[in-house]
Write a protein that holds these residues in place. Structure first.
Motif, mmCIF file in Angstrom:
data_model
loop_
_atom_site.group_PDB
_atom_site.id
_atom_site.type_symbol
_atom_site.label_atom_id
_atom_site.label_comp_id
_atom_site.label_asym_id
_atom_site.label_seq_id
_atom_site.Cartn_x
_atom_site.Cartn_y
_atom_site.Cartn_z
ATOM 1 N N ARG A 116 0.846 -1.252 -0.015
ATOM 2 C CA ARG A 116 -0.067 0.116 -0.002
ATOM 3 C C ARG A 116 0.680 1.271 0.102
ATOM 4 N NH1 ARG A 116 -0.934 -2.128 5.110
ATOM 5 N NH2 ARG A 116 0.054 -0.513 6.817
ATOM 6 N N GLN A 119 2.945 2.827 2.903
ATOM 7 C CA GLN A 119 4.416 2.683 3.020
ATOM 8 C C GLN A 119 5.446 3.381 2.299
ATOM 9 O OE1 GLN A 119 5.611 -0.609 4.880
ATOM 10 N NE2 GLN A 119 3.937 0.194 6.147
ATOM 11 N N ALA A 123 8.228 5.918 4.420
ATOM 12 C CA ALA A 123 9.644 6.160 3.934
ATOM 13 C C ALA A 123 10.209 7.584 3.359
ATOM 14 C CB ALA A 123 9.852 4.968 2.746
ATOM 15 N N ARG A 130 13.649 8.189 -3.231
ATOM 16 C CA ARG A 130 12.514 7.289 -3.917
ATOM 17 C C ARG A 130 13.156 6.024 -4.123
ATOM 18 N NH1 ARG A 130 7.574 7.504 -6.167
ATOM 19 N NH2 ARG A 130 6.908 9.533 -5.228
ATOM 20 N N GLN A 132 15.760 4.895 -2.169
ATOM 21 C CA GLN A 132 15.768 4.320 -0.925
ATOM 22 C C GLN A 132 14.432 3.572 -0.562
ATOM 23 O OE1 GLN A 132 17.274 7.435 1.172
ATOM 24 N NE2 GLN A 132 19.331 6.444 1.411
ATOM 25 N N LYS A 136 14.485 -0.079 0.091
ATOM 26 C CA LYS A 136 14.612 -0.755 1.638
ATOM 27 C C LYS A 136 13.242 -1.053 2.125
ATOM 28 C CE LYS A 136 18.888 0.925 2.568
ATOM 29 N NZ LYS A 136 19.818 0.043 3.025
ATOM 30 N N VAL A 137 12.116 -0.409 1.542
ATOM 31 C CA VAL A 137 11.140 -0.715 2.145
ATOM 32 C C VAL A 137 10.062 -1.522 1.283
ATOM 33 C CG1 VAL A 137 8.813 0.471 3.042
ATOM 34 C CG2 VAL A 137 11.076 1.423 3.432
ATOM 35 N N PRO A 140 11.564 -5.047 -0.444
ATOM 36 C CA PRO A 140 11.677 -6.460 0.161
ATOM 37 C C PRO A 140 10.361 -6.807 0.858
ATOM 38 C CG PRO A 140 12.995 -4.299 1.252
ATOM 39 C CD PRO A 140 12.135 -4.045 -0.032
ATOM 40 N N GLN A 141 9.336 -6.092 0.952
ATOM 41 C CA GLN A 141 7.856 -6.527 1.344
ATOM 42 C C GLN A 141 7.505 -7.247 -0.049
ATOM 43 O OE1 GLN A 141 5.320 -4.027 3.482
ATOM 44 N NE2 GLN A 141 7.183 -2.464 3.736
ATOM 45 N N VAL A 217 6.045 -12.171 5.550
ATOM 46 C CA VAL A 217 5.744 -11.179 6.457
ATOM 47 C C VAL A 217 4.409 -11.276 6.765
ATOM 48 C CG1 VAL A 217 5.629 -8.645 6.952
ATOM 49 C CG2 VAL A 217 7.442 -9.638 5.595
ATOM 50 N N LYS A 218 3.807 -11.375 8.134
ATOM 51 C CA LYS A 218 2.873 -11.319 8.596
ATOM 52 C C LYS A 218 2.135 -9.935 8.752
ATOM 53 C CE LYS A 218 3.650 -14.166 12.150
ATOM 54 N NZ LYS A 218 4.781 -14.932 11.846
ATOM 55 N N GLU A 219 0.819 -9.663 8.371
ATOM 56 C CA GLU A 219 0.623 -8.284 8.394
ATOM 57 C C GLU A 219 -0.759 -8.209 9.432
ATOM 58 O OE1 GLU A 219 0.916 -5.459 5.233
ATOM 59 O OE2 GLU A 219 1.686 -7.313 4.111
#
Lengths: 219, 261
Positions: A116, A119, A123, A130, A132, A136-137, A140-141, A217-219
């Motif tokens: 979404r 996130q 960041a 943009r 990074q 980084k965010v 990876p997800q 990843v659990k959310e």
């Protein structure tokens, strides 16, 4: 009808070498096609029209051509155009990477879009660039989320490497076919080939499932 | 009843130049006017609450402050300098402002500690050990040092939002922007987040808070701004807004929320 299974044992060395090459080709292809897919996905999602269309064109081209045709094309046609002949192994790698990158691009694009917007904003609000924020965010997800899809691409790729036997790359399928041609032991060799592919493929799929359970990843 | 509202009430640090100035800020989404010429000043150390009905422009103004939204007219000045257009300059400005979101937006693939340490490491280039020490101190401050190793999925909403506040503070911002920080929380965890915010306010942090928590606004805010339809309809100290609103529509809005002084 008599069977002679000893033919497998006799040629075990060649079969194992073929299997090793199959695994090596799969690993190398994925190592290149994951960054390739990420790059294509980022091009597609960028605001630059030129990059967008280049990526879209690449993906739609290679996704809609039979892999075997791409292999033939890279091996026979490309050298005519560029006067530069790649070895069969490198040709195989190039063709596989082109094909799998196109699939990975779509997978990564869907994964990135599924994260979404908040996130990315969180960041950026910290002062990240943009790039990074993406690396980084978001990625990876997205990567964790698309792991099951990458896993099935992996298993498909593992089997599809057999197609490069058409340009005489001595991976498992080519090696088995060669032995078959020399010994006329059709049933034995095809069975051995099936068993070897399955025995190698199944644990790989299970391994990826396990990675997904452990690192998802659990959310 | 005190009707002496013609006299401008004293504002905190009003003798100094304001930290933030909005000048006739306009924001459009297609044909929809989200902000219709909003002018506002925020002084150092002030806690400003933006209230008003949903869709009235409060959150949009907040998001224009750190350029998450670009404005279509007017200016936003930070310490007298207009918000730049260039991305690298915008990033410098964002580093000076912490933001807390309604839906927390913690990074789910990082532990609470890593969430807080990430800004200093990634943006400021701080050494990991130093950043983690800072992060730990901030988690301590929001009462969550025991949860440092937890991932967001294993924290309650209130705990997640407190980690998010710590994450914003890790950049040592001059201004904190809160975008409805308690709206997504279960009622029983609202209090723990508000008390962290109140503590922050007492320490002198400059804060802009978009909120529906009228009790918090009444108790903690130095200045309350009422929005409607993309414009400010009234602003003043909480005592004025909540007890002697001068504008009928402010009274209506507060009445709707069941606020009766």
């Amino acid at each position: 009808m008599t069977f002679d299974w000893s033919v497998i044992w006799t040629h075990r060395q060649a079969l194992l070498e073929g299997a090793a090459l199959t695994v090596g080709l799969t690993v190398l292809t994925m190592l290149l096609a994951v960054p390739g897919g990420i790059m294509l996905a980022l091009m597609r999602l960028s605001s630059n029209r030129l990059l967008q269309s280049a990526s879209l064109g690449f993906v739609e081209f290679f996704r809609n051509l039979p892999l075997i045709l791409v292999i033939y094309w890279v091996f026979y046609v490309m050298p005519m155009a560029v006067e530069f002949q790649l070895s069969p192994l490198v040709t195989a790698l190039v063709a596989l990477v082109l094909n799998v990158s196109a699939y990975n691009a779509e997978t990564f694009r869907a994964g990135i879009n599924s994260i979404r917007k908040g996130q990315l904003e969180a960041a950026l609000a910290m002062g990240m660039s943009r790039r990074q924020a993406m690396f980084k965010v978001v990625i990876p997800q997205a990567g964790r989320r698309i792991l099951p899809v990458i896993a099935s691409t992996w298993v498909s790729l593992f089997k599809d490497t057999s197609l490069v036997s058409v340009i005489a790359v001595s991976e498992l399928a080519y090696t088995a076919m060669q032995i078959r041609a020399q010994t006329f032991r059709v049933l034995e060799m095809l069975t051995a080939m099936a068993v070897l592919y399955w025995l190698m493929g199944y644990p790989q799929a299970k391994l990826v499932d396990w990675i997904h359970r452990k690192y998802g990843v659990k959310e | 009843m005190n009707n002496d509202i013609t006299r401008a009430p004293a504002r905190k640090n009003a003798d100094q130049p304001p930290v933030l100035v909005y000048e006739e800020v306009r924001k459009l989404y297609g044909d929809f006017v989200a902000l219709d010429g909003v002018s506002l000043q925020v002084h150092k150390g002030e806690v400003m609450c933006l209230i008003g009905p949903s869709g009235s422009g409060k959150s949009t103004l907040l998001r224009c402050t750190n350029a998450l939204e670009t404005i279509n007219g007017g200016r936003v000045l930070i310490d007298g300098v207009p918000l730049p257009a260039q991305e690298s300059a915008v990033r410098k400005v964002r580093q000076r402002m912490g933001m807390v979101f309604q839906s927390f937006e913690l990074f789910p693939h990082k532990s609470a500690l890593d969430n807080v340490a990430m800004g200093p490491i990634t943006v400021l280039g701080m050494r990991e050990s130093e950043a983690k020490a800072r992060a730990m101190a901030l988690l301590e401050k929001v009462g969550l040092s025991a949860k440092a190793g937890n991932f967001p999925a294993n924290l309650s909403g209130g705990q997640q939002q407190r980690v998010a506040i710590a994450r914003a503070l890790a950049m040592e911002p001059e201004v904190m922007l809160f975008d409805e920080p308690t709206s997504a929380l279960d009622p029983e965890t609202v209090g723990e987040v508000l008390s962290v915010m109140q503590k922050l306010a007492q320490e002198g942090m400059t804060m802009i808070v978009v909120t529906h928590e009228m009790g918090f606004a009444r108790r903690v805010a130095d200045w309350v701004v009422v929005f409607e339809s993309g414009a400010i309809i009234e602003q003043g100290p909480p005592a004025q807004i909540f007890e002697h609103p001068t504008v009928e529509r402010t009274r209506d809005f507060l009445g709707h929320l069941g606020w009766n002084g």
